[in-house]
Motif scaffolding. Structure first.
Motif, PDB file in Angstrom:
ATOM      1  N   ILE A   6       0.843  -1.194   0.000  1.00  0.00           N
ATOM      2  CA  ILE A   6       0.000   0.000   0.000  1.00  0.00           C
ATOM      3  C   ILE A   6       0.877   1.242   0.000  1.00  0.00           C
ATOM      4  CG2 ILE A   6      -1.833  -1.171   1.305  1.00  0.00           C
ATOM      5  CD1 ILE A   6      -1.001   0.639   3.713  1.00  0.00           C
ATOM      6  N   ASN A   7       0.279   2.345  -0.435  1.00  0.00           N
ATOM      7  CA  ASN A   7       0.914   3.658  -0.307  1.00  0.00           C
ATOM      8  C   ASN A   7       0.378   4.324   0.945  1.00  0.00           C
ATOM      9  OD1 ASN A   7       2.420   3.931  -2.924  1.00  0.00           O
ATOM     10  ND2 ASN A   7       0.349   3.631  -3.744  1.00  0.00           N
ATOM     11  N   ILE A  56      -0.939  12.182  -4.219  1.00  0.00           N
ATOM     12  CA  ILE A  56      -1.981  11.289  -3.714  1.00  0.00           C
ATOM     13  C   ILE A  56      -2.823  10.746  -4.869  1.00  0.00           C
ATOM     14  CG2 ILE A  56      -4.081  11.180  -2.312  1.00  0.00           C
ATOM     15  CD1 ILE A  56      -2.771  13.253  -0.454  1.00  0.00           C
ATOM     16  N   GLU A  57      -3.144  11.602  -5.844  1.00  0.00           N
ATOM     17  CA  GLU A  57      -3.929  11.160  -6.993  1.00  0.00           C
ATOM     18  C   GLU A  57      -3.149  10.159  -7.845  1.00  0.00           C
ATOM     19  OE1 GLU A  57      -5.019  14.680  -9.067  1.00  0.00           O
ATOM     20  OE2 GLU A  57      -6.642  15.199  -7.684  1.00  0.00           O
ATOM     21  N   HIS A  58      -1.834  10.364  -7.974  1.00  0.00           N
ATOM     22  CA  HIS A  58      -0.998   9.484  -8.800  1.00  0.00           C
ATOM     23  C   HIS A  58      -0.764   8.130  -8.133  1.00  0.00           C
ATOM     24  CE1 HIS A  58       1.959   8.312 -11.754  1.00  0.00           C
ATOM     25  NE2 HIS A  58       2.874   8.154 -10.817  1.00  0.00           N
ATOM     26  N   GLU A  59      -0.578   8.147  -6.805  1.00  0.00           N
ATOM     27  CA  GLU A  59      -0.336   6.911  -6.048  1.00  0.00           C
ATOM     28  C   GLU A  59      -1.264   6.895  -4.840  1.00  0.00           C
ATOM     29  OE1 GLU A  59       4.139   5.574  -6.361  1.00  0.00           O
ATOM     30  OE2 GLU A  59       4.083   7.719  -5.896  1.00  0.00           O
ATOM     31  N   PRO A  60      -2.541   6.588  -5.059  1.00  0.00           N
ATOM     32  CA  PRO A  60      -3.524   6.659  -3.971  1.00  0.00           C
ATOM     33  C   PRO A  60      -3.236   5.694  -2.835  1.00  0.00           C
ATOM     34  CG  PRO A  60      -4.496   5.771  -5.995  1.00  0.00           C
ATOM     35  CD  PRO A  60      -3.101   6.147  -6.325  1.00  0.00           C
ATOM     36  N   GLY A  61      -3.557   6.160  -1.645  1.00  0.00           N
ATOM     37  CA  GLY A  61      -3.389   5.359  -0.442  1.00  0.00           C
ATOM     38  C   GLY A  61      -3.833   6.176   0.752  1.00  0.00           C
ATOM     39  N   PRO A  62      -4.010   5.549   1.907  1.00  0.00           N
ATOM     40  CA  PRO A  62      -4.452   6.276   3.105  1.00  0.00           C
ATOM     41  C   PRO A  62      -3.527   7.444   3.432  1.00  0.00           C
ATOM     42  CG  PRO A  62      -3.606   4.102   3.672  1.00  0.00           C
ATOM     43  CD  PRO A  62      -3.742   4.126   2.194  1.00  0.00           C
ATOM     44  N   VAL A  63      -4.139   8.483   4.021  1.00  0.00           N
ATOM     45  CA  VAL A  63      -3.416   9.717   4.327  1.00  0.00           C
ATOM     46  C   VAL A  63      -3.534  10.025   5.817  1.00  0.00           C
ATOM     47  CG1 VAL A  63      -3.241  12.204   3.885  1.00  0.00           C
ATOM     48  CG2 VAL A  63      -3.868  10.633   2.015  1.00  0.00           C
ATOM     49  N   LEU A  64      -2.404  10.218   6.462  1.00  0.00           N
ATOM     50  CA  LEU A  64      -2.369  10.740   7.824  1.00  0.00           C
ATOM     51  C   LEU A  64      -1.827  12.161   7.735  1.00  0.00           C
ATOM     52  CD1 LEU A  64      -0.836   7.739   9.844  1.00  0.00           C
ATOM     53  CD2 LEU A  64      -3.253   8.333   9.553  1.00  0.00           C
ATOM     54  N   LEU A  74      -9.114  21.396   4.558  1.00  0.00           N
ATOM     55  CA  LEU A  74     -10.327  21.205   3.767  1.00  0.00           C
ATOM     56  C   LEU A  74      -9.988  20.738   2.353  1.00  0.00           C
ATOM     57  CD1 LEU A  74     -13.381  21.419   3.541  1.00  0.00           C
ATOM     58  CD2 LEU A  74     -13.105  23.840   2.914  1.00  0.00           C
ATOM     59  N   ALA A  75      -8.983  21.374   1.750  1.00  0.00           N
ATOM     60  CA  ALA A  75      -8.583  20.995   0.389  1.00  0.00           C
ATOM     61  C   ALA A  75      -8.081  19.554   0.350  1.00  0.00           C
ATOM     62  CB  ALA A  75      -7.515  21.953  -0.125  1.00  0.00           C
ATOM     63  N   LEU A  76      -7.322  19.175   1.362  1.00  0.00           N
ATOM     64  CA  LEU A  76      -6.802  17.804   1.426  1.00  0.00           C
ATOM     65  C   LEU A  76      -7.936  16.803   1.585  1.00  0.00           C
ATOM     66  CD1 LEU A  76      -4.443  15.786   1.670  1.00  0.00           C
ATOM     67  CD2 LEU A  76      -4.376  16.296   4.126  1.00  0.00           C
ATOM     68  N   GLU A  77      -8.869  17.094   2.487  1.00  0.00           N
ATOM     69  CA  GLU A  77      -9.983  16.187   2.736  1.00  0.00           C
ATOM     70  C   GLU A  77     -10.874  16.050   1.506  1.00  0.00           C
ATOM     71  OE1 GLU A  77     -11.734  17.951   6.147  1.00  0.00           O
ATOM     72  OE2 GLU A  77     -10.211  17.184   7.546  1.00  0.00           O
ATOM     73  N   GLU A  78     -11.090  17.161   0.788  1.00  0.00           N
ATOM     74  CA  GLU A  78     -11.929  17.111  -0.409  1.00  0.00           C
ATOM     75  C   GLU A  78     -11.287  16.254  -1.494  1.00  0.00           C
ATOM     76  OE1 GLU A  78     -12.500  21.179  -1.431  1.00  0.00           O
ATOM     77  OE2 GLU A  78     -14.266  21.432  -0.145  1.00  0.00           O
ATOM     78  N   THR A  79      -9.980  16.424  -1.679  1.00  0.00           N
ATOM     79  CA  THR A  79      -9.280  15.637  -2.693  1.00  0.00           C
ATOM     80  C   THR A  79      -9.298  14.151  -2.331  1.00  0.00           C
ATOM     81  OG1 THR A  79      -7.833  17.477  -3.289  1.00  0.00           O
ATOM     82  CG2 THR A  79      -7.065  15.263  -3.844  1.00  0.00           C
ATOM     83  N   CYS A  80      -9.064  13.835  -1.059  1.00  0.00           N
ATOM     84  CA  CYS A  80      -9.086  12.439  -0.628  1.00  0.00           C
ATOM     85  C   CYS A  80     -10.462  11.820  -0.853  1.00  0.00           C
ATOM     86  CB  CYS A  80      -8.682  12.332   0.845  1.00  0.00           C
ATOM     87  SG  CYS A  80      -6.928  12.649   1.158  1.00  0.00           S
ATOM     88  N   GLY A  81     -11.505  12.597  -0.574  1.00  0.00           N
ATOM     89  CA  GLY A  81     -12.859  12.099  -0.799  1.00  0.00           C
ATOM     90  C   GLY A  81     -13.121  11.847  -2.269  1.00  0.00           C
ATOM     91  N   ARG A  82     -12.627  12.732  -3.136  1.00  0.00           N
ATOM     92  CA  ARG A  82     -12.824  12.569  -4.576  1.00  0.00           C
ATOM     93  C   ARG A  82     -12.048  11.381  -5.121  1.00  0.00           C
ATOM     94  NH1 ARG A  82      -9.751  14.671  -8.353  1.00  0.00           N
ATOM     95  NH2 ARG A  82      -8.889  16.242  -6.952  1.00  0.00           N
ATOM     96  N   VAL A  83     -10.825  11.189  -4.610  1.00  0.00           N
ATOM     97  CA  VAL A  83      -9.986  10.087  -5.076  1.00  0.00           C
ATOM     98  C   VAL A  83     -10.456   8.756  -4.485  1.00  0.00           C
ATOM     99  CG1 VAL A  83      -7.614   9.171  -5.074  1.00  0.00           C
ATOM    100  CG2 VAL A  83      -8.007  11.607  -5.422  1.00  0.00           C
ATOM    101  N   GLY A  84     -11.139   8.831  -3.345  1.00  0.00           N
ATOM    102  CA  GLY A  84     -11.629   7.604  -2.713  1.00  0.00           C
ATOM    103  C   GLY A  84     -10.648   6.978  -1.745  1.00  0.00           C
ATOM    104  N   VAL A  85      -9.803   7.812  -1.106  1.00  0.00           N
ATOM    105  CA  VAL A  85      -8.878   7.300  -0.096  1.00  0.00           C
ATOM    106  C   VAL A  85      -9.242   7.906   1.252  1.00  0.00           C
ATOM    107  CG1 VAL A  85      -7.008   6.972  -1.760  1.00  0.00           C
ATOM    108  CG2 VAL A  85      -7.148   9.122  -0.488  1.00  0.00           C
ATOM    109  N   GLN A  86      -8.943   7.179   2.303  1.00  0.00           N
ATOM    110  CA  GLN A  86      -9.245   7.659   3.647  1.00  0.00           C
ATOM    111  C   GLN A  86      -8.154   8.616   4.120  1.00  0.00           C
ATOM    112  OE1 GLN A  86      -9.683   3.750   5.602  1.00  0.00           O
ATOM    113  NE2 GLN A  86     -11.802   4.328   6.026  1.00  0.00           N
ATOM    114  N   CYS A  87      -8.558   9.649   4.834  1.00  0.00           N
ATOM    115  CA  CYS A  87      -7.583  10.549   5.452  1.00  0.00           C
ATOM    116  C   CYS A  87      -7.991  10.788   6.898  1.00  0.00           C
ATOM    117  CB  CYS A  87      -7.459  11.869   4.685  1.00  0.00           C
ATOM    118  SG  CYS A  87      -8.909  12.929   4.743  1.00  0.00           S
TER     119      CYS A  87
END
Length: 300
Positions: A6-7, A56-64, A74-87
């Protein structure tokens, strides 16, 4: 079970040390995994965050993440939601808990733990102290130490001292060498003295590796007292007897990490100061090595 890859993205507006520690502590409990760490530190502007979002978009994976700026979060959370990864921000639950207990909102201040305050300069001062009092150097300065570590050569005294220095502890270390006199400051030490013990076989392996690294110019590996089994055992026994006779507690570091050894040193320091505050002897009346080394009574 096949190994899963995983990434893992660690996004911080500071050094990222907190996230690294959290990731290391949690991942240590998983087997059969391969995690590719993507460390994004000092993210403090939208331009810097855009690079993170592309990653994150190029190599999706969970984000801490640990971001103080609400717009960046907010920008980070929105992008993660769009990409479909948990943050997840691991400090948020702790912050909510403490805000409720303290009854006040936390300040939006990034890298607050890294400010150059008195505690910071105390740690730097402790680092300088360790450098100048390593391996028996600067024995007169032992009077200024917070703790002194003693032990045979290669018993992890130096790395433990540096770890303690990062906690603001001035730690000196003195090697116990057969036939060599101890510094006079240890006749009546003004601070706790802690012995580090290591099993003979483990010590021989460490020393043999050390000789290979430095080249051991002219030293025969099978003849040197430095790694001779009988000589090493005698050296360890002599060190144990010295600590026992002085009432110095002993830590067996054979299977301990530096962090575990340092944590035990801190506990022994607290106990030493508690006895001193209560007016009790600062040395332990029974053999301090008994529990660690299995030697009953007042000495081996």
């Amino acid at each position: 079970m096949p190994q899963r890859q995983i990434n893992l993205h660690l996004v911080s507006d500071s050094t990222g040390e907190t996230l690294n520690s959290i990731a290391r502590a949690t991942l240590a409990r998983f087997d059969n995994h391969h995690v590719i760490h993507h460390r994004w530190s000092l993210v403090r502007s939208r331009l810097q965050l855009d690079r993170v979002l592309e990653g994150i978009e190029h190599e999706p994976g969970p984000v801490l993440y640990t971001l103080v700026d609400s717009s960046l979060r907010l920008a980070l959370e929105e992008t993660c939601g769009r990409v479909g990864v948990q943050c997840f921000s691991p400090l948020d639950p702790v912050m909510d808990l403490l805000q409720g207990a303290i009854g006040a909102r936390a300040k939006e201040k990034r890298a607050a733990q890294h400010v150059m305050d008195a505690d910071y300069f105390r740690r730097i001062d402790a680092m300088h102290y360790v450098l100048s009092h390593d391996d028996g150097q600067g024995t007169l300065g032992i009077r200024d130490a917070d703790v002194v570590l003693v032990g045979v050569s290669r018993s992890s005294k130096t790395p433990t001292c540096f770890y303690l220095a990062n906690r603001g502890i001035k730690a000196a270390n003195v090697p116990l060498v057969p036939g060599a006199a101890l510094p006079t400051a240890l006749e009546d030490p003004p601070c706790p003295v802690v012995g580090l013990h290591i099993e003979a076989n483990a010590l021989i392996d460490i020393r043999r590796h050390r000789l290979k690294i430095i080249g051991a110019a002219g030293v025969r590996h099978d003849a040197s007292d430095y790694i001779d089994p009988e000589a090493v055992k005698a050296e360890i026994i002599a060190a144990r007897r010295l600590c026992s006779s002085r009432g110095w507690p002993v830590i067996d570091v054979t299977r301990r990490s530096i962090e575990e050894t340092a944590a035990t040193v801190l506990q022994l320091m607290e106990a030493w100061h508690a006895r001193r505050k209560d007016g009790a002897p600062t040395h332990t009346p029974e053999d301090p090595a008994a529990a660690v080394l299995g030697t009953p009574g007042r000495g081996p």
